[in-house]
Design a protein around this motif. Structure first.
Motif, PDB file in Angstrom:
ATOM      1  N   MET A  72     111.399  72.261  56.039  1.00  0.00           N
ATOM      2  CA  MET A  72     112.425  73.430  56.203  1.00  0.00           C
ATOM      3  C   MET A  72     111.572  74.003  55.276  1.00  0.00           C
ATOM      4  O   MET A  72     111.639  75.260  55.458  1.00  0.00           O
ATOM      5  CB  MET A  72     113.180  72.743  56.749  1.00  0.00           C
ATOM      6  CG  MET A  72     114.073  72.135  58.046  1.00  0.00           C
ATOM      7  SD  MET A  72     115.891  71.850  58.464  1.00  0.00           S
ATOM      8  CE  MET A  72     116.529  70.805  57.109  1.00  0.00           C
ATOM      9  N   LEU A  73     111.854  73.549  54.263  1.00  0.00           N
ATOM     10  CA  LEU A  73     111.222  74.038  53.068  1.00  0.00           C
ATOM     11  C   LEU A  73     110.569  74.964  53.047  1.00  0.00           C
ATOM     12  O   LEU A  73     110.187  76.047  52.866  1.00  0.00           O
ATOM     13  CB  LEU A  73     111.602  72.881  51.665  1.00  0.00           C
ATOM     14  CG  LEU A  73     113.499  72.816  51.186  1.00  0.00           C
ATOM     15  CD1 LEU A  73     112.731  71.753  50.036  1.00  0.00           C
ATOM     16  CD2 LEU A  73     113.292  73.959  50.907  1.00  0.00           C
ATOM     17  N   TYR A  74     109.011  73.976  53.116  1.00  0.00           N
ATOM     18  CA  TYR A  74     107.848  74.682  53.358  1.00  0.00           C
ATOM     19  C   TYR A  74     107.997  75.879  54.604  1.00  0.00           C
ATOM     20  O   TYR A  74     107.117  76.946  54.138  1.00  0.00           O
ATOM     21  CB  TYR A  74     106.669  74.310  54.250  1.00  0.00           C
ATOM     22  CG  TYR A  74     105.504  74.284  54.960  1.00  0.00           C
ATOM     23  CD1 TYR A  74     104.494  75.018  54.275  1.00  0.00           C
ATOM     24  CD2 TYR A  74     105.306  74.481  56.097  1.00  0.00           C
ATOM     25  CE1 TYR A  74     103.568  75.589  54.295  1.00  0.00           C
ATOM     26  CE2 TYR A  74     104.112  75.226  56.562  1.00  0.00           C
ATOM     27  CZ  TYR A  74     103.196  75.144  56.100  1.00  0.00           C
ATOM     28  OH  TYR A  74     102.297  75.878  56.132  1.00  0.00           O
ATOM     29  N   VAL A  75     108.795  75.081  55.548  1.00  0.00           N
ATOM     30  CA  VAL A  75     109.354  76.895  56.327  1.00  0.00           C
ATOM     31  C   VAL A  75     109.852  77.815  56.568  1.00  0.00           C
ATOM     32  O   VAL A  75     109.019  79.216  56.391  1.00  0.00           O
ATOM     33  CB  VAL A  75     109.785  76.557  58.022  1.00  0.00           C
ATOM     34  CG1 VAL A  75     109.957  77.368  59.000  1.00  0.00           C
ATOM     35  CG2 VAL A  75     108.667  75.169  58.505  1.00  0.00           C
ATOM     36  N   ILE A  76     110.416  77.899  55.676  1.00  0.00           N
ATOM     37  CA  ILE A  76     111.481  78.782  54.943  1.00  0.00           C
ATOM     38  C   ILE A  76     110.045  79.271  53.741  1.00  0.00           C
ATOM     39  O   ILE A  76     110.166  80.717  54.081  1.00  0.00           O
ATOM     40  CB  ILE A  76     112.948  78.222  54.783  1.00  0.00           C
ATOM     41  CG1 ILE A  76     113.116  78.116  55.650  1.00  0.00           C
ATOM     42  CG2 ILE A  76     113.155  79.450  53.325  1.00  0.00           C
ATOM     43  CD1 ILE A  76     114.748  77.060  55.280  1.00  0.00           C
ATOM     44  N   PHE A  77     109.893  79.057  53.013  1.00  0.00           N
ATOM     45  CA  PHE A  77     109.197  79.719  51.449  1.00  0.00           C
ATOM     46  C   PHE A  77     107.719  80.210  52.028  1.00  0.00           C
ATOM     47  O   PHE A  77     107.472  80.607  50.948  1.00  0.00           O
ATOM     48  CB  PHE A  77     109.928  78.436  50.307  1.00  0.00           C
ATOM     49  CG  PHE A  77     111.132  78.761  50.182  1.00  0.00           C
ATOM     50  CD1 PHE A  77     112.292  79.839  49.827  1.00  0.00           C
ATOM     51  CD2 PHE A  77     112.268  77.874  50.426  1.00  0.00           C
ATOM     52  CE1 PHE A  77     113.175  79.738  49.429  1.00  0.00           C
ATOM     53  CE2 PHE A  77     113.797  77.859  49.754  1.00  0.00           C
ATOM     54  CZ  PHE A  77     114.197  78.403  49.460  1.00  0.00           C
ATOM     55  N   PHE A  78     107.262  78.871  52.110  1.00  0.00           N
ATOM     56  CA  PHE A  78     105.666  78.922  52.321  1.00  0.00           C
ATOM     57  C   PHE A  78     105.283  79.055  54.125  1.00  0.00           C
ATOM     58  O   PHE A  78     103.828  78.300  53.665  1.00  0.00           O
ATOM     59  CB  PHE A  78     105.389  77.565  51.824  1.00  0.00           C
ATOM     60  CG  PHE A  78     105.761  77.539  50.472  1.00  0.00           C
ATOM     61  CD1 PHE A  78     105.516  78.268  49.441  1.00  0.00           C
ATOM     62  CD2 PHE A  78     106.675  76.336  50.329  1.00  0.00           C
ATOM     63  CE1 PHE A  78     105.683  77.429  47.950  1.00  0.00           C
ATOM     64  CE2 PHE A  78     107.718  75.759  48.786  1.00  0.00           C
ATOM     65  CZ  PHE A  78     106.634  76.449  47.341  1.00  0.00           C
ATOM     66  N   SER A  79     106.197  80.055  54.550  1.00  0.00           N
ATOM     67  CA  SER A  79     105.746  80.022  55.849  1.00  0.00           C
ATOM     68  C   SER A  79     104.415  80.824  55.833  1.00  0.00           C
ATOM     69  O   SER A  79     104.565  82.177  55.662  1.00  0.00           O
ATOM     70  CB  SER A  79     106.461  80.820  56.809  1.00  0.00           C
ATOM     71  OG  SER A  79     106.107  80.725  58.057  1.00  0.00           O
ATOM     72  N   PRO A  80     103.146  80.107  56.252  1.00  0.00           N
ATOM     73  CA  PRO A  80     101.733  81.004  56.118  1.00  0.00           C
ATOM     74  C   PRO A  80     101.942  82.612  57.352  1.00  0.00           C
ATOM     75  O   PRO A  80     102.719  82.679  58.851  1.00  0.00           O
ATOM     76  CB  PRO A  80     100.532  80.313  56.288  1.00  0.00           C
ATOM     77  CG  PRO A  80     101.532  79.712  57.733  1.00  0.00           C
ATOM     78  CD  PRO A  80     102.719  79.559  56.971  1.00  0.00           C
ATOM     79  N   TRP A  81     101.320  84.081  56.596  1.00  0.00           N
ATOM     80  CA  TRP A  81     100.900  84.852  57.607  1.00  0.00           C
ATOM     81  C   TRP A  81      99.049  84.566  58.514  1.00  0.00           C
ATOM     82  O   TRP A  81      98.497  84.286  57.319  1.00  0.00           O
ATOM     83  CB  TRP A  81     100.791  86.597  56.829  1.00  0.00           C
ATOM     84  CG  TRP A  81     103.164  86.897  56.733  1.00  0.00           C
ATOM     85  CD1 TRP A  81     103.122  85.957  55.164  1.00  0.00           C
ATOM     86  CD2 TRP A  81     103.601  87.195  56.820  1.00  0.00           C
ATOM     87  NE1 TRP A  81     104.238  86.108  54.909  1.00  0.00           N
ATOM     88  CE2 TRP A  81     104.560  87.172  56.856  1.00  0.00           C
ATOM     89  CE3 TRP A  81     103.831  87.741  58.634  1.00  0.00           C
ATOM     90  CZ2 TRP A  81     105.848  88.016  57.238  1.00  0.00           C
ATOM     91  CZ3 TRP A  81     104.205  88.762  58.509  1.00  0.00           C
ATOM     92  CH2 TRP A  81     105.785  89.238  58.540  1.00  0.00           C
ATOM     93  N   GLY A  82      98.972  84.698  59.874  1.00  0.00           N
ATOM     94  CA  GLY A  82      97.931  84.415  60.080  1.00  0.00           C
ATOM     95  C   GLY A  82      97.640  85.974  60.440  1.00  0.00           C
ATOM     96  O   GLY A  82      97.741  86.587  60.685  1.00  0.00           O
ATOM     97  N   LYS A  83      95.839  86.052  59.831  1.00  0.00           N
ATOM     98  CA  LYS A  83      95.224  86.930  60.149  1.00  0.00           C
ATOM     99  C   LYS A  83      95.054  87.024  61.275  1.00  0.00           C
ATOM    100  O   LYS A  83      94.234  86.335  62.072  1.00  0.00           O
ATOM    101  CB  LYS A  83      93.987  86.959  59.178  1.00  0.00           C
ATOM    102  CG  LYS A  83      93.182  88.595  59.390  1.00  0.00           C
ATOM    103  CD  LYS A  83      91.968  88.643  58.237  1.00  0.00           C
ATOM    104  CE  LYS A  83      92.212  88.264  56.956  1.00  0.00           C
ATOM    105  NZ  LYS A  83      91.056  88.294  56.637  1.00  0.00           N
TER     106      LYS A  83
END
Length: 189
Positions: A92-103
């Motif tokens: 959940m922390l990863y999804v909230i704070f480090f969720s990537p943007w895919g090109k």
């Protein structure tokens, strides 16, 4: 002391017999001992197994292995649950704070990204950026596409104007699937 150990062993065997008989009765007859009574008997069964482990652990043989299950089984279960919950918390922390943007696409020095919410769930949130240097991008705008699932997204640049064109598929009760396309004119922040 030895009489107490034998008495506790017989009590453990009696509670085991009651628990197994209850399971057989549930399976074949559909009858069970009242819930609170069987819960007390199961608890006494586990506690007696834990206590007997400390009396039978040396020398280590089949009987001490059997009683070690009552001590180490719950510990392994608790460690597994903690690992599971810690893993979910870190995810959940990863999804909230480090969720990537895919090109998705790069058009000239403009890039369109799609935000991902974990590895199983894609969202319809998009971001358009402009490359300034190798390391920095200027965020032009963020937008969200509602109620549609885009099949194909293209970014077009005409002079100083940006356009996002996308094709989507919508469910229609008559035609089942309906294809459509939309153009969004992008305003800079």
């Amino acid at each position: 002391m030895k009489n107490n150990i034998k008495l506790l062993s017989k009590f453990h065997l009696l509670t085991l017999t009651i628990v197994i008989t209850n399971y057989i009765s549930i399976y074949f007859l559909g009858y069970s001992i009242e819930f609170t009574i069987i819960l007390i008997i199961k608890s006494l069964f586990y506690v007696s197994g834990m206590v007997l482990y400390f009396f039978y652990r040396k020398p280590f043989n089949e009987l001490s292995f059997y009683f070690s299950i009552f001590v180490f089984g719950p510990l392994i279960t608790i460690i597994g649950w903690l690992t599971l919950y810690i893993g979910m918390f870190l995810t959940m922390l990863y999804v909230i704070f480090f969720s990537p943007w895919g090109k998705i696409q790069e058009e000239g020095n403009h890039i369109i990204y799609r935000k991902t919410h974990g590895f199983m769930n894609l969202s319809n949130e998009y971001r358009i950026t402009e490359k300034n240097t190798v390391f920095y991008e200027k965020i032009i705008t963020d937008f969200k596409i509602e109620d549609e699932n885009p099949l194909e997204i293209r970014l077009k640049t005409d002079n100083d104007k940006l356009r996002v064109e996308y094709k989507y598929e919508k469910y229609n009760s008559e035609d089942k699937n309906q294809l459509g396309d939309t153009i969004i004119n992008v305003k800079r922040k």
